[in-house]
Design a protein around this motif. Structure first.
Motif, PDB file in Angstrom:
ATOM      1  N   ALA A  65     -41.478  -6.345  -4.440  1.00 29.88           N
ATOM      2  CA  ALA A  65     -41.372  -5.778  -5.795  1.00 29.88           C
ATOM      3  C   ALA A  65     -40.090  -4.988  -5.985  1.00 29.88           C
ATOM      4  O   ALA A  65     -39.509  -4.951  -7.077  1.00 29.88           O
ATOM      5  N   GLY A  66     -39.607  -4.359  -4.908  1.00 27.71           N
ATOM      6  CA  GLY A  66     -38.395  -3.552  -5.006  1.00 27.71           C
ATOM      7  C   GLY A  66     -37.126  -4.347  -5.263  1.00 27.71           C
ATOM      8  O   GLY A  66     -36.098  -3.765  -5.636  1.00 27.71           O
ATOM      9  N   LEU A  67     -37.182  -5.674  -5.088  1.00 21.53           N
ATOM     10  CA  LEU A  67     -36.004  -6.481  -5.437  1.00 21.53           C
ATOM     11  C   LEU A  67     -35.632  -6.305  -6.900  1.00 21.53           C
ATOM     12  O   LEU A  67     -34.459  -6.402  -7.264  1.00 21.53           O
ATOM     13  N   THR A  68     -36.614  -6.027  -7.741  1.00 22.64           N
ATOM     14  CA  THR A  68     -36.332  -5.830  -9.162  1.00 22.64           C
ATOM     15  C   THR A  68     -35.696  -4.464  -9.432  1.00 22.64           C
ATOM     16  O   THR A  68     -35.264  -4.194 -10.557  1.00 22.64           O
ATOM     17  N   PHE A  69     -35.636  -3.595  -8.414  1.00 20.46           N
ATOM     18  CA  PHE A  69     -34.986  -2.291  -8.573  1.00 20.46           C
ATOM     19  C   PHE A  69     -33.496  -2.352  -8.251  1.00 20.46           C
ATOM     20  O   PHE A  69     -32.784  -1.361  -8.407  1.00 20.46           O
ATOM     21  N   LEU A  70     -33.023  -3.509  -7.796  1.00 19.16           N
ATOM     22  CA  LEU A  70     -31.649  -3.604  -7.308  1.00 19.16           C
ATOM     23  C   LEU A  70     -30.605  -3.369  -8.390  1.00 19.16           C
ATOM     24  O   LEU A  70     -29.487  -2.942  -8.094  1.00 19.16           O
ATOM     25  N   LEU A  71     -30.946  -3.650  -9.647  1.00 20.15           N
ATOM     26  CA  LEU A  71     -29.974  -3.405 -10.714  1.00 20.15           C
ATOM     27  C   LEU A  71     -29.549  -1.946 -10.731  1.00 20.15           C
ATOM     28  O   LEU A  71     -28.356  -1.622 -10.823  1.00 20.15           O
ATOM     29  N   ASP A  72     -30.507  -1.033 -10.644  1.00 22.16           N
ATOM     30  CA  ASP A  72     -30.182   0.392 -10.622  1.00 22.16           C
ATOM     31  C   ASP A  72     -29.505   0.795  -9.324  1.00 22.16           C
ATOM     32  O   ASP A  72     -28.519   1.546  -9.327  1.00 22.16           O
ATOM     33  N   VAL A  73     -30.031   0.303  -8.196  1.00 24.65           N
ATOM     34  CA  VAL A  73     -29.463   0.661  -6.900  1.00 24.65           C
ATOM     35  C   VAL A  73     -27.993   0.266  -6.828  1.00 24.65           C
ATOM     36  O   VAL A  73     -27.133   1.076  -6.442  1.00 24.65           O
ATOM     37  N   LEU A  74     -27.679  -0.956  -7.221  1.00 18.20           N
ATOM     38  CA  LEU A  74     -26.309  -1.457  -7.100  1.00 18.20           C
ATOM     39  C   LEU A  74     -25.407  -0.953  -8.221  1.00 18.20           C
ATOM     40  O   LEU A  74     -24.180  -1.016  -8.098  1.00 18.20           O
ATOM     41  N   GLU A 134     -39.688 -21.406   1.299  1.00 14.29           N
ATOM     42  CA  GLU A 134     -40.779 -21.420   0.311  1.00 14.29           C
ATOM     43  C   GLU A 134     -40.974 -20.049  -0.321  1.00 14.29           C
ATOM     44  O   GLU A 134     -41.243 -19.934  -1.520  1.00 14.29           O
ATOM     45  N   LYS A 135     -40.802 -18.998   0.467  1.00 13.12           N
ATOM     46  CA  LYS A 135     -40.979 -17.641  -0.050  1.00 13.12           C
ATOM     47  C   LYS A 135     -39.834 -17.260  -1.009  1.00 13.12           C
ATOM     48  O   LYS A 135     -40.068 -16.655  -2.066  1.00 13.12           O
ATOM     49  N   LEU A 136     -38.612 -17.624  -0.627  1.00 17.60           N
ATOM     50  CA  LEU A 136     -37.477 -17.328  -1.506  1.00 17.60           C
ATOM     51  C   LEU A 136     -37.595 -18.081  -2.825  1.00 17.60           C
ATOM     52  O   LEU A 136     -37.277 -17.536  -3.895  1.00 17.60           O
ATOM     53  N   ALA A 137     -38.066 -19.318  -2.769  1.00 20.14           N
ATOM     54  CA  ALA A 137     -38.234 -20.102  -4.000  1.00 20.14           C
ATOM     55  C   ALA A 137     -39.273 -19.464  -4.900  1.00 20.14           C
ATOM     56  O   ALA A 137     -39.099 -19.411  -6.133  1.00 20.14           O
ATOM     57  N   ALA A 138     -40.356 -18.959  -4.311  1.00 19.31           N
ATOM     58  CA  ALA A 138     -41.394 -18.311  -5.117  1.00 19.31           C
ATOM     59  C   ALA A 138     -40.857 -17.053  -5.793  1.00 19.31           C
ATOM     60  O   ALA A 138     -41.155 -16.775  -6.966  1.00 19.31           O
ATOM     61  N   ILE A 139     -40.040 -16.293  -5.070  1.00 17.88           N
ATOM     62  CA  ILE A 139     -39.448 -15.084  -5.642  1.00 17.88           C
ATOM     63  C   ILE A 139     -38.532 -15.427  -6.810  1.00 17.88           C
ATOM     64  O   ILE A 139     -38.595 -14.806  -7.882  1.00 17.88           O
ATOM     65  N   GLN A 140     -37.687 -16.417  -6.610  1.00 13.28           N
ATOM     66  CA  GLN A 140     -36.750 -16.793  -7.670  1.00 13.28           C
ATOM     67  C   GLN A 140     -37.466 -17.354  -8.888  1.00 13.28           C
ATOM     68  O   GLN A 140     -37.079 -17.084 -10.027  1.00 13.28           O
ATOM     69  N   GLN A 141     -38.501 -18.141  -8.651  1.00 14.06           N
ATOM     70  CA  GLN A 141     -39.205 -18.781  -9.756  1.00 14.06           C
ATOM     71  C   GLN A 141     -40.121 -17.820 -10.495  1.00 14.06           C
ATOM     72  O   GLN A 141     -40.214 -17.865 -11.729  1.00 14.06           O
ATOM     73  N   HIS A 142     -40.788 -16.954  -9.767  1.00 16.17           N
ATOM     74  CA  HIS A 142     -41.833 -16.129 -10.377  1.00 16.17           C
ATOM     75  C   HIS A 142     -41.397 -14.673 -10.585  1.00 16.17           C
ATOM     76  O   HIS A 142     -41.411 -14.183 -11.722  1.00 16.17           O
ATOM     77  N   LEU A 143     -41.010 -13.976  -9.511  1.00 17.76           N
ATOM     78  CA  LEU A 143     -40.639 -12.570  -9.676  1.00 17.76           C
ATOM     79  C   LEU A 143     -39.462 -12.416 -10.624  1.00 17.76           C
ATOM     80  O   LEU A 143     -39.418 -11.486 -11.436  1.00 17.76           O
ATOM     81  N   PHE A 144     -38.488 -13.342 -10.530  1.00 13.98           N
ATOM     82  CA  PHE A 144     -37.309 -13.267 -11.381  1.00 13.98           C
ATOM     83  C   PHE A 144     -37.398 -14.200 -12.592  1.00 13.98           C
ATOM     84  O   PHE A 144     -36.378 -14.503 -13.218  1.00 13.98           O
ATOM     85  N   SER A 145     -38.607 -14.629 -12.915  1.00 15.48           N
ATOM     86  CA  SER A 145     -38.809 -15.339 -14.176  1.00 15.48           C
ATOM     87  C   SER A 145     -38.396 -14.433 -15.337  1.00 15.48           C
ATOM     88  O   SER A 145     -38.659 -13.218 -15.316  1.00 15.48           O
ATOM     89  N   ARG A 146     -37.760 -14.998 -16.333  1.00 14.31           N
ATOM     90  CA  ARG A 146     -37.315 -14.183 -17.465  1.00 14.31           C
ATOM     91  C   ARG A 146     -38.489 -13.580 -18.238  1.00 14.31           C
ATOM     92  O   ARG A 146     -38.311 -12.622 -18.988  1.00 14.31           O
ATOM     93  N   LEU A 147     -39.673 -14.129 -18.048  1.00 22.18           N
ATOM     94  CA  LEU A 147     -40.855 -13.549 -18.676  1.00 22.18           C
ATOM     95  C   LEU A 147     -41.311 -12.274 -17.963  1.00 22.18           C
ATOM     96  O   LEU A 147     -41.996 -11.438 -18.556  1.00 22.18           O
ATOM     97  N   LEU A 148     -40.920 -12.132 -16.688  1.00 19.38           N
ATOM     98  CA  LEU A 148     -41.306 -10.958 -15.909  1.00 19.38           C
ATOM     99  C   LEU A 148     -40.151  -9.988 -15.711  1.00 19.38           C
ATOM    100  O   LEU A 148     -40.346  -8.772 -15.698  1.00 19.38           O
ATOM    101  N   PHE A 149     -38.941 -10.534 -15.542  1.00 22.43           N
ATOM    102  CA  PHE A 149     -37.773  -9.695 -15.280  1.00 22.43           C
ATOM    103  C   PHE A 149     -36.569 -10.361 -15.933  1.00 22.43           C
ATOM    104  O   PHE A 149     -36.125 -11.414 -15.475  1.00 22.43           O
TER     105      PHE A 149
END
Length: 253
Positions: free
Chosen positions: A62-71, A86-101
């Motif tokens: 979840a903290g990957l979405t905090f990187l904008l502020d950190v950086l 497979e895990k990286l693909a899930a993160i890119q597709q879902h966590l970084f979906s424009r509907l979520l982030f």
């Protein structure tokens, strides 16, 4: 060498702990990206940042979405995020979906599946699969000066001969301990480790020190696990401590 504990809980934060995130400032390496990652900016010392993911459960990414502020606070020249394909693909597709982030993170996603080992600076890193729902990986770090670190979280704990040999020679072993022995059946059900199993693994692996990580956020007495593990390891003279947020742990040369 220093290890900074930015988040030491599993599953969700509580009043005292954020979820899994640890930092090695001298190497620019982050171990997992839980909610504790928001504390990272003031500690960055290197022009590059490498985030190594044990798996993709939300309390570790979840903290990957905090990187904008950190950086924004502390820009780096290069950001790499390492993990299984497979895990990286899930993160890119879902966590970084424009509907979520809605904003994309500028990062290189580096797959480890075909890399038995890889290097970051003067550190050689290898990994092995661990038993956990959805599967996880444990990491072993070996620096040029001989310092060794093990990061073994979200696992039932492997006490087999191959794992013990792989673990050997660590200056610091970080191993999850989510349940006391009284709740060992829950460790089996949820894919986590309980006190006596961690103690058995550490006793056989003989690290110079052991840190218990991924603490259960609803356990009002995590010190019980510390006591149960310590009682076994006292005979082996292996120091053990329970990780806490904002701890700084010294290890190695």
């Amino acid at each position: 060498m220093q290890l900074h504990c930015l988040g030491t809980a599993g599953y969700h934060p509580n009043e005292d702990r954020h979820t899994s995130c640890y930092f090695l400032p001298e190497s620019g390496v982050v171990l997992d990206a839980g909610t504790g990652l928001f504390r990272l900016a003031e500690l960055i010392q290197t022009p590059t940042l490498d985030i190594l993911l044990s798996h993709a459960h939300l309390d570790h990414v979840a903290g990957l979405t905090f990187l904008l502020d950190v950086l924004h606070q502390r820009p780096v020249d290069r950001l790499r995020i390492w993990g299984e394909k497979e895990k990286l693909a899930a993160i890119q597709q879902h966590l970084f979906s424009r509907l979520l982030f809605p904003v994309q993170i500028e990062a290189e996603f580096r797959e480890i599946d075909d890399l038995p080992q890889f290097t970051i600076g003067d550190c050689t890193i290898d990994w092995r699969h661990q038993q956990h729902p959805g599967a996880s990986v444990g990491y072993r770090f070996r620096w040029a000066d001989g310092t060794r670190l093990l990061y073994l979280t979200d696992t039932t704990g492997d006490d087999g001969g191959e794992a013990i040999r792989w673990n050997g020679g660590a200056d610091l072993m970080m191993h999850e301990c989510y349940f006391p022995d009284a709740m060992a059946q829950w460790a089996t059900k949820t894919g986590h480790t309980h006190s006596s199993r961690v103690a058995r693994i550490a006793a056989a692996s003989a690290p110079k020190q052991l840190v218990l990580t991924h603490v259960n956020p609803v356990d009002p007495q995590p010190e019980v696990m510390l006591r149960e593990v310590s009682e076994v390891l006292q005979r082996r003279k292996i120091p053990v401590r329970l990780a806490a947020d904002r701890d700084v742990i010294e290890f190695g040369c």
